[in-house]
Design a protein around this motif. Structure first.
Motif, PDB file in Angstrom:
ATOM      1  N   SER A 171       0.822  -1.211   0.000  1.00  0.00           N
ATOM      2  CA  SER A 171       0.000   0.000   0.000  1.00  0.00           C
ATOM      3  C   SER A 171       0.857   1.262   0.000  1.00  0.00           C
ATOM      4  O   SER A 171       0.582   2.215  -0.737  1.00  0.00           O
ATOM      5  N   GLU A 172       1.902   1.269   0.824  1.00  0.00           N
ATOM      6  CA  GLU A 172       2.715   2.476   0.977  1.00  0.00           C
ATOM      7  C   GLU A 172       3.646   2.725  -0.209  1.00  0.00           C
ATOM      8  O   GLU A 172       3.965   3.869  -0.520  1.00  0.00           O
ATOM      9  N   THR A 173       4.085   1.663  -0.869  1.00  0.00           N
ATOM     10  CA  THR A 173       5.003   1.837  -2.004  1.00  0.00           C
ATOM     11  C   THR A 173       4.281   1.897  -3.346  1.00  0.00           C
ATOM     12  O   THR A 173       4.831   2.414  -4.319  1.00  0.00           O
ATOM     13  N   GLY A 174       3.053   1.340  -3.405  1.00  0.00           N
ATOM     14  CA  GLY A 174       2.350   1.241  -4.674  1.00  0.00           C
ATOM     15  C   GLY A 174       2.914   0.155  -5.568  1.00  0.00           C
ATOM     16  O   GLY A 174       2.725   0.179  -6.794  1.00  0.00           O
ATOM     17  N   ILE A 175       3.596  -0.835  -4.974  1.00  0.00           N
ATOM     18  CA  ILE A 175       4.226  -1.924  -5.727  1.00  0.00           C
ATOM     19  C   ILE A 175       3.759  -3.251  -5.143  1.00  0.00           C
ATOM     20  O   ILE A 175       3.661  -3.400  -3.918  1.00  0.00           O
ATOM     21  N   ASP A 176       3.465  -4.224  -6.016  1.00  0.00           N
ATOM     22  CA  ASP A 176       3.079  -5.558  -5.537  1.00  0.00           C
ATOM     23  C   ASP A 176       4.214  -6.163  -4.711  1.00  0.00           C
ATOM     24  O   ASP A 176       5.403  -5.925  -4.977  1.00  0.00           O
ATOM     25  N   VAL A 177       3.831  -6.968  -3.724  1.00  0.00           N
ATOM     26  CA  VAL A 177       4.795  -7.521  -2.766  1.00  0.00           C
ATOM     27  C   VAL A 177       4.622  -9.031  -2.641  1.00  0.00           C
ATOM     28  O   VAL A 177       3.489  -9.534  -2.600  1.00  0.00           O
ATOM     29  N   VAL A 178       5.731  -9.748  -2.581  1.00  0.00           N
ATOM     30  CA  VAL A 178       5.746 -11.154  -2.188  1.00  0.00           C
ATOM     31  C   VAL A 178       6.541 -11.253  -0.896  1.00  0.00           C
ATOM     32  O   VAL A 178       7.675 -10.781  -0.810  1.00  0.00           O
ATOM     33  N   CYS A 179       5.942 -11.843   0.145  1.00  0.00           N
ATOM     34  CA  CYS A 179       6.629 -12.002   1.425  1.00  0.00           C
ATOM     35  C   CYS A 179       6.350 -13.410   1.967  1.00  0.00           C
ATOM     36  O   CYS A 179       5.761 -14.238   1.276  1.00  0.00           O
ATOM     37  N   ASP A 180       6.758 -13.662   3.189  1.00  0.00           N
ATOM     38  CA  ASP A 180       6.542 -14.951   3.858  1.00  0.00           C
ATOM     39  C   ASP A 180       6.961 -16.107   2.946  1.00  0.00           C
ATOM     40  O   ASP A 180       6.179 -16.997   2.623  1.00  0.00           O
ATOM     41  N   MET A 181       8.218 -16.115   2.564  1.00  0.00           N
ATOM     42  CA  MET A 181       8.699 -17.105   1.599  1.00  0.00           C
ATOM     43  C   MET A 181       9.176 -18.404   2.237  1.00  0.00           C
ATOM     44  O   MET A 181       9.554 -19.333   1.530  1.00  0.00           O
ATOM     45  N   ARG A 182       9.153 -18.490   3.563  1.00  0.00           N
ATOM     46  CA  ARG A 182       9.655 -19.696   4.228  1.00  0.00           C
ATOM     47  C   ARG A 182       8.553 -20.671   4.662  1.00  0.00           C
ATOM     48  O   ARG A 182       8.786 -21.867   4.764  1.00  0.00           O
ATOM     49  N   SER A 183       7.373 -20.147   4.936  1.00  0.00           N
ATOM     50  CA  SER A 183       6.358 -20.955   5.626  1.00  0.00           C
ATOM     51  C   SER A 183       5.932 -22.198   4.855  1.00  0.00           C
ATOM     52  O   SER A 183       5.772 -23.274   5.441  1.00  0.00           O
ATOM     53  N   ARG A 184       5.738 -22.074   3.555  1.00  0.00           N
ATOM     54  CA  ARG A 184       5.253 -23.239   2.803  1.00  0.00           C
ATOM     55  C   ARG A 184       6.284 -24.355   2.815  1.00  0.00           C
ATOM     56  O   ARG A 184       5.933 -25.536   2.924  1.00  0.00           O
ATOM     57  N   ASP A 185       7.549 -23.988   2.723  1.00  0.00           N
ATOM     58  CA  ASP A 185       8.598 -25.000   2.783  1.00  0.00           C
ATOM     59  C   ASP A 185       8.548 -25.739   4.118  1.00  0.00           C
ATOM     60  O   ASP A 185       8.659 -26.972   4.157  1.00  0.00           O
ATOM     61  N   VAL A 186       8.383 -24.998   5.214  1.00  0.00           N
ATOM     62  CA  VAL A 186       8.286 -25.623   6.532  1.00  0.00           C
ATOM     63  C   VAL A 186       7.056 -26.520   6.603  1.00  0.00           C
ATOM     64  O   VAL A 186       7.101 -27.629   7.152  1.00  0.00           O
ATOM     65  N   ASP A 187       5.954 -26.067   6.012  1.00  0.00           N
ATOM     66  CA  ASP A 187       4.742 -26.889   5.962  1.00  0.00           C
ATOM     67  C   ASP A 187       4.961 -28.191   5.201  1.00  0.00           C
ATOM     68  O   ASP A 187       4.293 -29.203   5.476  1.00  0.00           O
ATOM     69  N   GLU A 188       5.914 -28.176   4.259  1.00  0.00           N
ATOM     70  CA  GLU A 188       6.231 -29.365   3.458  1.00  0.00           C
ATOM     71  C   GLU A 188       7.351 -30.197   4.077  1.00  0.00           C
ATOM     72  O   GLU A 188       7.949 -31.037   3.408  1.00  0.00           O
ATOM     73  N   GLY A 189       7.630 -29.934   5.346  1.00  0.00           N
ATOM     74  CA  GLY A 189       8.643 -30.721   6.043  1.00  0.00           C
ATOM     75  C   GLY A 189      10.054 -30.198   5.909  1.00  0.00           C
ATOM     76  O   GLY A 189      11.006 -30.848   6.342  1.00  0.00           O
ATOM     77  N   GLY A 190      10.210 -29.000   5.303  1.00  0.00           N
ATOM     78  CA  GLY A 190      11.537 -28.438   5.111  1.00  0.00           C
ATOM     79  C   GLY A 190      11.972 -27.571   6.276  1.00  0.00           C
ATOM     80  O   GLY A 190      11.201 -27.275   7.185  1.00  0.00           O
ATOM     81  N   GLN A 191      13.220 -27.139   6.202  1.00  0.00           N
ATOM     82  CA  GLN A 191      13.787 -26.278   7.232  1.00  0.00           C
ATOM     83  C   GLN A 191      13.422 -24.810   7.027  1.00  0.00           C
ATOM     84  O   GLN A 191      13.609 -23.985   7.918  1.00  0.00           O
ATOM     85  N   GLY A 192      12.936 -24.473   5.825  1.00  0.00           N
ATOM     86  CA  GLY A 192      12.603 -23.078   5.552  1.00  0.00           C
ATOM     87  C   GLY A 192      13.819 -22.194   5.359  1.00  0.00           C
ATOM     88  O   GLY A 192      13.693 -20.980   5.179  1.00  0.00           O
ATOM     89  N   ALA A 193      14.987 -22.770   5.357  1.00  0.00           N
ATOM     90  CA  ALA A 193      16.235 -22.021   5.218  1.00  0.00           C
ATOM     91  C   ALA A 193      17.359 -22.998   4.867  1.00  0.00           C
ATOM     92  O   ALA A 193      17.271 -24.180   5.195  1.00  0.00           O
ATOM     93  N   PRO A 194      18.408 -22.504   4.209  1.00  0.00           N
ATOM     94  CA  PRO A 194      18.516 -21.164   3.636  1.00  0.00           C
ATOM     95  C   PRO A 194      17.722 -21.050   2.340  1.00  0.00           C
ATOM     96  O   PRO A 194      17.418 -22.063   1.705  1.00  0.00           O
TER      97      PRO A 194
END
Length: 358
Positions: free
Chosen positions: A119-142
């Protein structure tokens, strides 16, 4: 370049030093052209606010809003610095800041309000890039290994990209994405920073000067290394606070810094048995590459020269922010952000939560 987009990556790392912002033009695959970069350090006051909520305690929502608005400022400053306008940027890859990471209990928490940033930048955002990996049994990192792979695709292999931030992690590159190996090796600069901050109120040991004037307490070092983590097979990852400075409390400031620096370098060498072949090259990114004493320790421990990534034309200060710009594009295209060899997820896994600016 056809089929490419211009992405802006934002990274706030475990070292708590500030926000890195970088531009990348990419197709989310092999085409990567890096652009402008800047870094905005946190004030001491905000750094302490951020430190106070690590572990998910305290007034997280208030700090999250302030963190997000600082990221808005970083994005806007980079766009202005690059001579562009918000409309020129296709997507922002927003890492946020990790305040809790315990993937063995399926927990990972990166604060940062993606909707507010969009909203503040006027640019589309992708965030929370770790959670799905953790949901799939991954470490979410690196999460940077696929970006490392794209950058190193034409180089002689096998090679290792070593990131020394608050935590240290490696990417072993030898072949296609499915053959990547990546994991956290142990502490990076976080413990050293915590120690010198506690002892003399400075944020880090510049060039390792304090550590260089001390002596390693080998008994304490052995205790620090006596953790099952180092013998655990990858993929594996760490929370910033999984190790602490309690074991060096009886040491002088100099000896404590020397011992913690040795802990970082020796724990990195413990990665070697997990690689199928001996790496031909070690390329070091992250703030730790500026620590001359640590880099010398690493060269001695590994028995090879370790080089800052600038030796191959990369910008080590920008690399993680660039990675999250790249990952945002992959996410929008539904491409994998992780593979079993990088996080332990069940299969190639995409991820990210999308917020439209409109």
């Amino acid at each position: 370049m056809e089929n490419t987009v211009l992405a802006l990556g934002l990274m706030s790392g475990t070292s708590l030093d500030g926000i890195d912002a970088a531009l990348v033009r990419t197709d989310g695959s092999k085409i990567v052209k890096t652009g402008e970069f800047l870094s905005l350090p946190y004030t001491d006051k905000f750094r302490e606010k951020l430190r106070s909520i690590l572990g998910g305690i305290g007034d997280v929502k208030v700090v999250e809003r302030e963190l997000t608005l600082l990221h808005v400022d970083a994005a806007q400053k980079l766009i202005e610095y690059s001579g562009r306008q918000a409309a020129d940027i296709d997507v922002i890859g927003f890492h946020g800041h990790t305040i809790l990471h315990n993937p063995d209990k399926a927990q990972t928490w990166q604060i940062g309000d993606g909707a507010l940033l969009a909203s503040e930048t006027g640019i589309d955002v992708v965030c929370d890039m770790r959670s799905r990996d953790v949901d799939e049994g991954g470490q979410g990192a690196p999460l940077a290994p696929l970006f490392h792979h794209a950058l190193a695709s034409e180089m002689e292999q096998p090679l290792v990209v070593l990131n020394i931030g608050g935590v240290s992690n490696v990417t072993y590159v030898n072949g296609d994405e499915s053959s990547l190996i990546a994991f956290d090796t142990g502490p990076g600069g976080a413990l050293i920073d915590d120690w010198v901050s506690q002892k003399c109120g400075i944020p880090f040991d510049r060039d390792g000067q304090i550590a260089a004037s001390g002596e390693v307490a080998n008994g304490v070092l052995d205790q620090l290394l006596d953790s099952p983590y180092f013998d655990t097979a990858p993929p594996k990852s760490l929370d910033r606070n999984q190790f602490d400075v309690s074991l060096v409390q009886s040491l002088s400031m100099e000896d404590g810094a020397a011992t913690l620096t040795a802990f970082t370098s020796v724990s990195i060498t413990r990665a070697l048995p997990h690689f199928p072949e001996k790496p031909l090259r070690w390329l070091v990114t992250g703030g730790g590459r500026h620590n001359k004493f640590l880099m010398a320790n690493l060269s001695r421990e590994l028995g090879v020269d370790v080089e800052p990534v600038e030796a191959v034309g990369w910008n080590g200060d920008a690399l993680e922010a660039q990675a999250f710009a790249y990952l945002a594009v992959q996410s929008r295209k539904g491409l994998p952000l992780t593979y079993p060899g990088t996080t332990g997820a069940k299969g190639p896994t995409t991820g990210g939560v999308y917020f439209s600016s409109s």
